[in-house]
Design a protein around this motif. Structure first.
Motif, PDB file in Angstrom:
ATOM      1  N   ARG A   1       0.822  -1.227  -0.012  1.00 32.08           N
ATOM      2  CA  ARG A   1       0.099   0.032   0.029  1.00 32.08           C
ATOM      3  C   ARG A   1       0.970   1.309  -0.150  1.00 32.08           C
ATOM      4  N   THR A   2       0.695   2.145  -0.916  1.00 34.45           N
ATOM      5  CA  THR A   2       1.750   3.353  -1.094  1.00 34.45           C
ATOM      6  C   THR A   2       1.322   4.724  -0.899  1.00 34.45           C
ATOM      7  N   ASP A   3      -0.171   4.883  -0.729  1.00 33.27           N
ATOM      8  CA  ASP A   3      -0.695   6.393  -0.793  1.00 33.27           C
ATOM      9  C   ASP A   3      -0.662   6.690   0.797  1.00 33.27           C
ATOM     10  N   SER A   4      -0.542   5.853   1.636  1.00 33.16           N
ATOM     11  CA  SER A   4      -0.178   6.390   3.158  1.00 33.16           C
ATOM     12  C   SER A   4       0.106   5.071   3.766  1.00 33.16           C
ATOM     13  N   PHE A   5       0.414   5.335   4.929  1.00 37.26           N
ATOM     14  CA  PHE A   5       1.090   4.136   5.821  1.00 37.26           C
ATOM     15  C   PHE A   5       0.703   4.211   7.535  1.00 37.26           C
ATOM     16  N   GLU A   6       0.916   3.110   8.152  1.00 31.95           N
ATOM     17  CA  GLU A   6       0.341   3.352   9.347  1.00 31.95           C
ATOM     18  C   GLU A   6       1.072   3.002  10.342  1.00 31.95           C
ATOM     19  N   LEU A   7       1.045   3.618  11.690  1.00 40.25           N
ATOM     20  CA  LEU A   7       1.727   3.541  12.700  1.00 40.25           C
ATOM     21  C   LEU A   7       0.932   3.126  13.894  1.00 40.25           C
ATOM     22  N   CYS A   8       1.419   2.201  14.750  1.00 41.41           N
ATOM     23  CA  CYS A   8       0.685   1.696  16.093  1.00 41.41           C
ATOM     24  C   CYS A   8       1.436   2.177  17.140  1.00 41.41           C
ATOM     25  N   VAL A   9       0.843   3.063  18.102  1.00 41.49           N
ATOM     26  CA  VAL A   9       1.767   3.647  19.031  1.00 41.49           C
ATOM     27  C   VAL A   9       1.166   3.244  20.303  1.00 41.49           C
ATOM     28  N   ARG A  10       2.122   2.898  21.324  1.00 46.14           N
ATOM     29  CA  ARG A  10       1.718   2.355  22.621  1.00 46.14           C
ATOM     30  C   ARG A  10       2.044   3.350  23.284  1.00 46.14           C
ATOM     31  N   LYS A  11       1.219   4.074  24.248  1.00 44.08           N
ATOM     32  CA  LYS A  11       1.333   4.897  25.235  1.00 44.08           C
ATOM     33  C   LYS A  11       2.204   4.690  26.385  1.00 44.08           C
ATOM     34  N   VAL A  12       3.391   5.096  26.458  1.00 42.43           N
ATOM     35  CA  VAL A  12       4.522   4.910  27.858  1.00 42.43           C
ATOM     36  C   VAL A  12       5.018   6.103  28.345  1.00 42.43           C
ATOM     37  N   GLY A  13       5.045   7.227  27.662  1.00 43.21           N
ATOM     38  CA  GLY A  13       5.817   8.405  28.104  1.00 43.21           C
ATOM     39  C   GLY A  13       5.029   9.676  27.602  1.00 43.21           C
ATOM     40  N   GLY A  14       5.901  10.807  27.685  1.00 43.37           N
ATOM     41  CA  GLY A  14       5.411  12.044  27.174  1.00 43.37           C
ATOM     42  C   GLY A  14       5.038  12.214  25.693  1.00 43.37           C
ATOM     43  N   LEU A  15       5.942  11.762  24.802  1.00 50.41           N
ATOM     44  CA  LEU A  15       5.596  12.070  23.296  1.00 50.41           C
ATOM     45  C   LEU A  15       4.657  10.805  23.043  1.00 50.41           C
ATOM     46  N   THR A  16       4.657   9.632  23.370  1.00 53.30           N
ATOM     47  CA  THR A  16       3.695   8.720  22.910  1.00 53.30           C
ATOM     48  C   THR A  16       2.127   9.204  23.499  1.00 53.30           C
ATOM     49  N   ALA A  17       2.116   9.704  24.746  1.00 54.24           N
ATOM     50  CA  ALA A  17       0.905  10.186  25.172  1.00 54.24           C
ATOM     51  C   ALA A  17       0.389  11.337  24.360  1.00 54.24           C
ATOM     52  N   ALA A  18       1.375  12.288  23.837  1.00 54.12           N
ATOM     53  CA  ALA A  18       0.934  13.452  23.155  1.00 54.12           C
ATOM     54  C   ALA A  18       0.272  13.105  21.831  1.00 54.12           C
ATOM     55  N   LEU A  19       1.084  11.936  21.468  1.00 56.41           N
ATOM     56  CA  LEU A  19       0.484  11.327  20.121  1.00 56.41           C
ATOM     57  C   LEU A  19      -0.849  10.700  20.190  1.00 56.41           C
ATOM     58  N   HIS A  20      -1.267  10.256  21.488  1.00 58.55           N
ATOM     59  CA  HIS A  20      -2.595   9.647  21.334  1.00 58.55           C
ATOM     60  C   HIS A  20      -3.547  10.832  21.542  1.00 58.55           C
ATOM     61  N   SER A  21      -3.159  12.101  21.806  1.00 58.82           N
ATOM     62  CA  SER A  21      -4.061  13.158  21.832  1.00 58.82           C
ATOM     63  C   SER A  21      -4.388  13.438  20.350  1.00 58.82           C
ATOM     64  N   LEU A  22      -3.829  13.268  19.398  1.00 60.06           N
ATOM     65  CA  LEU A  22      -3.928  13.736  17.990  1.00 60.06           C
ATOM     66  C   LEU A  22      -5.039  13.224  17.387  1.00 60.06           C
ATOM     67  N   ARG A  23      -5.823  13.964  16.561  1.00 55.74           N
ATOM     68  CA  ARG A  23      -6.802  13.352  15.735  1.00 55.74           C
ATOM     69  C   ARG A  23      -6.601  13.744  14.204  1.00 55.74           C
ATOM     70  N   GLU A  24      -7.549  13.322  13.445  1.00 58.37           N
ATOM     71  CA  GLU A  24      -7.730  13.429  11.884  1.00 58.37           C
ATOM     72  C   GLU A  24      -7.345  14.894  11.486  1.00 58.37           C
ATOM     73  N   GLY A  25      -6.260  15.170  10.664  1.00 52.21           N
ATOM     74  CA  GLY A  25      -6.044  16.529  10.203  1.00 52.21           C
ATOM     75  C   GLY A  25      -4.843  17.159  11.047  1.00 52.21           C
ATOM     76  N   ASP A  26      -4.521  16.363  12.169  1.00 54.66           N
ATOM     77  CA  ASP A  26      -3.105  16.898  12.960  1.00 54.66           C
ATOM     78  C   ASP A  26      -2.258  16.622  12.076  1.00 54.66           C
TER      79      ASP A  26
END
Ligand SMILES: Cc1cc2nc3c(=O)[nH]c(=O)nc-3n(C[C@H](O)[C@H](O)[C@H](O)COP(=O)(O)OP(=O)(O)OC[C@H]3O[C@@H](n4cnc5c(N)ncnc54)[C@H](O)[C@@H]3O)c2cc1C
Ligand code: FES
Length: 286
Positions: free
Chosen positions: A76-101
């Protein structure tokens, strides 16, 4: 095969090594209480050009940067996926993001899994916890090119039934007649009828043809790697057919800072995937 970046990887110019591209989150959904899936598009729909098992450096202003494996198929080439586990500051901030961010993306980096060595062979995928995320890119690639590979066996161990990642997709993978997908949990909850125990307790439940099998594994703490390697050796799978993806603390991701170094190898560029043969010569790698 390990020890070098894939042919498709081209190092950016020296003055652009640390420059992220601002990419858009086009979809996101929760997988478990602590894991979130993000679908990401580079500016102008540009291809990431990754191979299965490579990672990107994901950054967010004010929170820093971290390596995260690409968990979707390179097919699949038009987009890619990341699975993020919330363990600290950066990953918690990523979890708060939504479509369009927007998030910063550098990469893809690392060597990836040896999909060419797996052609015509049975593929045994051994995943522990979040390790299923990068291995999902291998599983999706095998299923997308089913005639190229032999049997696929996936052994997946996680903490509890509530922590199972990609549960809907696991049910689909189980429909493939040439595949066997087994899940085990450490702590069963009421109603769980599957296996209980660490991932190695699944080995006796499958038939492995050692000479004709390539193993790819990402299984969590070093003790699990040693246990998986010891069981595979007992089954008779040769070291050169066993590939482990390692996780180490990283900073630059491009072989400059030495944070991820084991002996003379940098996990970020020489790995993260190493054969068991390589690992036996790398001090305290597992
Ligand atoms: C090649 C590679 C691929 C990765 N792929 C993924 C992925 O697909 N999904 C995902 O959720 N995470 C992945 N990680 C781990 C991820 O990079 C870390 O969890 C992240 O750096 C945590 O950042 P933070 O600021 O949220 O937490 P921090 O505050 O930096 O750390 C929180 C806790 O996690 C520990 N930790 C952080 N990084 C690591 C690490 N690399 N190994 C072991 N412990 C660590 C810290 O010691 C601390 O206890 C990957 C790591 C590597 C090296
Ligand atoms: S993270 Fe800097 S050398 Fe690997």
């Amino acid at each position: 095969m390990s020890g070098s970046a894939p042919a498709s990887w081209s190092r950016p110019a020296e003055d652009q090594l640390y420059q992220p591209e601002m990419a858009e989150i086009v979809a996101t959904r929760s997988l478990t209480d602590s894991d979130r899936l993000f679908e990401i598009q580079l500016p102008g729909g540009k291809e990431l050009g990754q191979t299965a098992g490579q990672f990107v450096q994901v950054s967010l202003f004010g929170f820093g940067e971290a390596p995260i494996s690409v968990c979707s198929s390179p097919v699949r080439t038009d987009s890619f996926e990341l699975c993020v586990r919330k363990v600290g500051g950066l990953t918690a901030a990523l979890h708060s993001l939504r479509e369009g961010d927007k998030v910063g993306i550098r990469g893809p980096y690392g060597n990836g899994f040896p999909l060419d060595c797996m052609e015509k062979m049975d593929c045994l995928v051994v995943a522990g916890g979040i390790g299923l995320a990068p291995l999902r890119s291998v599983i999706q690639t095998i299923l997308a090119r089913r005639d190229v590979y032999g049997r696929m066996i996936v052994l997946y161990g996680t903490r509890s039934p509530n922590d199972i990642l990609f549960a809907d997709e696991i049910a689909e993978w189980q429909e493939d007649p040439a595949s066997q997908i087994l899940v085990t949990v450490d702590h069963p909850t009421e109603g769980w009828e599957g296996n209980v125990g660490v991932v190695t307790t699944l080995f006796p439940k499958v038939e492995i043809d050692p000479a004709n099998t390539v193993v790819v594994a990402l299984v969590g703490p070093p003790v699990m790697y040693r246990s998986v390697l010891s069981d595979l050796t007992e089954i008779g799978v040769p070291d050169q057919q066993i590939f482990f993806s390692l996780e180490r603390r990283m900073e630059c991701g491009v072989g400059k800072c030495g944070h991820c170094q084991i002996d003379d190898r940098c996990v970020c560029v020489d790995g993260p995937v190493f054969s068991a043969t390589d690992l036996k010569h790398m001090h305290e790698s597992i």
